[in-house]
Structure formats: structure tokens, C-alpha cells
Design an enzyme around this catalytic site. Structure first.
Site, PDB file in Angstrom:
ATOM      1  N   CYS A 139       0.802  -1.227   0.000  1.00 17.33           N
ATOM      2  CA  CYS A 139       0.000   0.000   0.000  1.00 17.33           C
ATOM      3  C   CYS A 139       0.832   1.273   0.000  1.00 17.33           C
ATOM      4  O   CYS A 139       0.325   2.349  -0.338  1.00 17.33           O
ATOM      5  CB  CYS A 139      -0.941   0.004   1.203  1.00 17.33           C
ATOM      6  SG  CYS A 139      -2.018  -1.447   1.286  1.00 17.33           S
ATOM      7  N   HIS A 174      -3.057   6.960   2.026  1.00 16.88           N
ATOM      8  CA  HIS A 174      -3.481   5.672   1.486  1.00 16.88           C
ATOM      9  C   HIS A 174      -4.946   5.459   1.835  1.00 16.88           C
ATOM     10  O   HIS A 174      -5.362   5.625   2.992  1.00 16.88           O
ATOM     11  CB  HIS A 174      -2.621   4.549   2.058  1.00 16.88           C
ATOM     12  CG  HIS A 174      -3.199   3.195   1.821  1.00 16.88           C
ATOM     13  ND1 HIS A 174      -3.610   2.777   0.572  1.00 16.88           N
ATOM     14  CD2 HIS A 174      -3.474   2.164   2.674  1.00 16.88           C
ATOM     15  CE1 HIS A 174      -4.101   1.548   0.665  1.00 16.88           C
ATOM     16  NE2 HIS A 174      -4.031   1.164   1.925  1.00 16.88           N
ATOM     17  N   ASN A 176     -10.165  -0.127  -1.117  1.00 16.03           N
ATOM     18  CA  ASN A 176      -8.713  -0.146  -0.928  1.00 16.03           C
ATOM     19  C   ASN A 176      -8.070  -0.735  -2.178  1.00 16.03           C
ATOM     20  O   ASN A 176      -8.172  -1.933  -2.426  1.00 16.03           O
ATOM     21  CB  ASN A 176      -8.371  -0.982   0.310  1.00 16.03           C
ATOM     22  CG  ASN A 176      -6.885  -1.006   0.614  1.00 16.03           C
ATOM     23  OD1 ASN A 176      -6.051  -0.698  -0.237  1.00 16.03           O
ATOM     24  ND2 ASN A 176      -6.544  -1.391   1.833  1.00 16.03           N
TER      25      ASN A 176
END
Length: 322
Positions: free
Chosen positions: A113, A248, A278
Site C-alpha cells: 500500500c 493511502h 482499498n
């Protein structure tokens, strides 16, 4: 002294959209449960015939077009991804082939990520060191391919997509002053917490995404604000001066309180997680590109980027909007 800047951005998401109501037909969950815990309402899902390098190439093409460039204007391709199934050719080489490029350096970075902000710093360093003049930096992940769709704790989180940036050399005369370019990429703050490597994983055969959500939540809410403020200090920008904050896109319950704790009281805060889920390494460039495309961030304005997640690794920098 040579500096760097982001010349243009681009993003891409697959056409198929999966809603929370769709997920409720697959696992024991519902819209209220998902939105209350992570804030996600929809996510985009790539089909079996849409590999991660195809997502990356689409985003790259849009960034090149926005910059008024052709593929051979780029001499390095960096792709941040953790979901490429094949090991060789790497994803960057496959993207270069899809774009018809001639002879660029091609590298993949796997920092999950935090991949895009690591790749952006790597591009910045390569240009400043004279190893490249123009770098195509891409964050792309196909998280749905490494997801257990029977696990409601993870399948509700993920989406697919890609975001890209063109990083190029800039001299002080190109809109800067004697101290350097006005539009650029600030110093990176990066690191990791190796003892927490178990908190976010993509492991096994076939590979599957798993995480210890509470561990990540506690670390992010307790440790990240100080790291983000330190990132701003390295660029000589106060949190109050930030025009935008793009963290993020992991969880809305992490993103919204963090922006407040950082002190970015005047900033537009990216909340793309609501619509995209995500998307791992794609989440920051995807969210940033959308904000710029919609005109929500003015050209030249300072924006904090900060990625965190797998390994547990983190990286952040303040950039100027192209």
C-alpha cells in the site's frame, strides 16, 4: 541544481462496479455494516481478462496524454504493485511493451500500500542523480485477484485500479527561483516497522490477502500523525499551508481523524475509498488524479501524500500540483 516535478497525472478503473448490496449476496454482510466500519460503498472489479499491467497501461496512457508526451519521451518506468501473478517479464516491462516504448529502464517495486510513494521517491532520486530525465511512475493493483471472497473481513475492502504520474527534471529557470523549482517533489520520509510485518499479508498458493485490521488501525492513528507532520517539515511546509491531503485509501475511519490530527485544517482530504475501496498501491495516485481532474486542487498548491500498510512500511512527501 536539477529538481523534479510531477508534470501530469492519469488514472484508470475497470468498468464493473461492485456495491455493498452486491457483496451482501456473497457473504454475511450488509451496507450498514460495511459503511460504519470502513466507509466504503462501491469498488471497481477487473475481469479475468484484465491483468494488472493492462490497468497500469491505461492509467499511464492518460498521464502521457495529459502531459502532451509520447511513450518514447520517457526513459524509465517504475510500477508499484504487489499483485502481479507472473514474475517475469515484470509489470513495468509489460507496460512498456503495451505502450510501444523503446528501451526504457523498467523496474517493479513491491511495498504494497505504500508502493506509489516509494516509487515516486525513487523516481525523484533517479532524476536528481542524473539517471533519468523523465520517469513514468505507476501504482497499480488488482486486489480482487488475491482476495478470499468468503472472508467478509477482507472482501468488503478491496478494489482494482491504477494511477500514474509523469516525473520530470526541472531547472530553477523553469518557474523556480535561486533556491530551486517552485513546483516539485519534496524530500521523502520513509521507513518500516519490521516486527509488524504480519499485520498486512499477501501470502500462500494461491496468494491471499489477509490483515490484522486493529493492529493497523492502532498504528496508523497513533504513529502516523507525527510522521506526517515531520514529512511537512522536511519540505518547509506547515500542515496549515497544505491544500490537500492524500493518504493511502485504506479506511475512512483512519483517513478523516488523521487529517485533523495532522493539523491540515485548510486541506481538501481525499476520500476516494468511499467509491473505490482499498486499491493498495493504486490508491494514492488514483485519488490524487481524480482531485486534480475535478479541479479541487489548484496548480502549484502543496499536497501531502502518505502511504502506509504492508510490511509495515510507510513513505510520504509533499508535492506540488501539476
Amino acid at each position: 541544481m536539477t529538481g523534479t516535478r510531477i508534470a501530469a497525472l492519469g488514472h484508470y478503473q475497470p468498468a464493473k462496479v461492485l456495491t455493498n448490496h452486491d457483496l451482501a449476496e456473497l457473504v454475511d454482510t450488509d451496507d450498514a455494516w460495511i459503511t460504519s466500519r470502513v466507509g466504503i460503498r462501491t469498488r471497481h472489479v477487473a475481469g479475468p481478462d484484465e491483468p494488472v499491467d493492462e490497468l497500469a497501461a491505461h492509467a499511464a496512457g492518460k498521464a502521457l496524454a495529459a502531459a502532451g508526451l509520447v511513450p518514447d519521451d520517457v526513459d524509465m518506468v517504475l510500477v508499484a504493485t504487489s499483485t502481479a501473478i507472473d514474475r517475469s517479464p515484470n509489470t513495468a516491462a509489460r507496460v512498456a511493451a503495451r505502450l510501444g516504448m523503446t528501451g526504457p529502464a523498467t523496474l517493479d517495486l513491491n511495498v504494497v500500500c505504500a508502493g506509489f510513494t516509494h516509487a515516486l521517491a525513487t523516481a525523484d532520486h533517479a532524476v536528481r542523480a542524473g539517471g533519468a530525465r523523465r520517469v513514468l511512475v505507476i501504482g497499480a493493483d488488482k486486489m480482487t485477484e488475491v482476495t478470499d471472497w468468503a472472508d467478509r473481513t477482507t472482501c468488503v475492502l478491496v478494489g482494482d485500479g491504477a494511477g500514474a504520474a509523469i516525473v520530470e527534471a526541472v531547472e530553477p529557470t523553469d518557474g523556480g527561483d535561486e533556491d530551486g523549482p517552485a513546483t516539485g517533489i519534496g524530500p521523502v520520509l520513509w521507513g518500516s516497522v519490521p516486527e509488524m510485518g504480519h499485520a498486512v499479508r499477501i501470502e500462500g498458493t494461491p496468494p491471499r490477502f489477509a490483515q490484522e485490521g486493529q493492529s493497523v488501525y492502532r498504528w496508523a492513528t497513533q504513529q502516523l500523525p507525527a510522521l506526517a507532520r515531520k514529512t511537512c517539515e522536511r519540505s518547509g511546509v506547515t500542515p496549515e499551508e497544505l491544500a490537500g491531503v492524500v493518504l493511502h485509501q485504506a479506511n475512512l475511519r483512519i483517513i478523516e481523524p488523521l487529517a485533523a490530527k495532522i493539523g491540515a485544517v485548510n486541506a481538501v482530504v481525499a476520500r476516494d475509498v468511499v467509491d473505490s475501496g482499498n486499491t493498495s498501491a493504486a490508491s494514492i495516485p488514483l485519488a490524487l488524479s481524480k482531485l486534480v481532474e475535478r479541479g479541487e486542487l489548484p496548480s502549484g498548491a502543496p499536497v501531502l501524500l502518505f502511504g502506509f500498510g504492508g510490511n509495515l512500511s510507510y513513505a510520504g512527501q509533499v508535492i506540488r500540483v501539476p
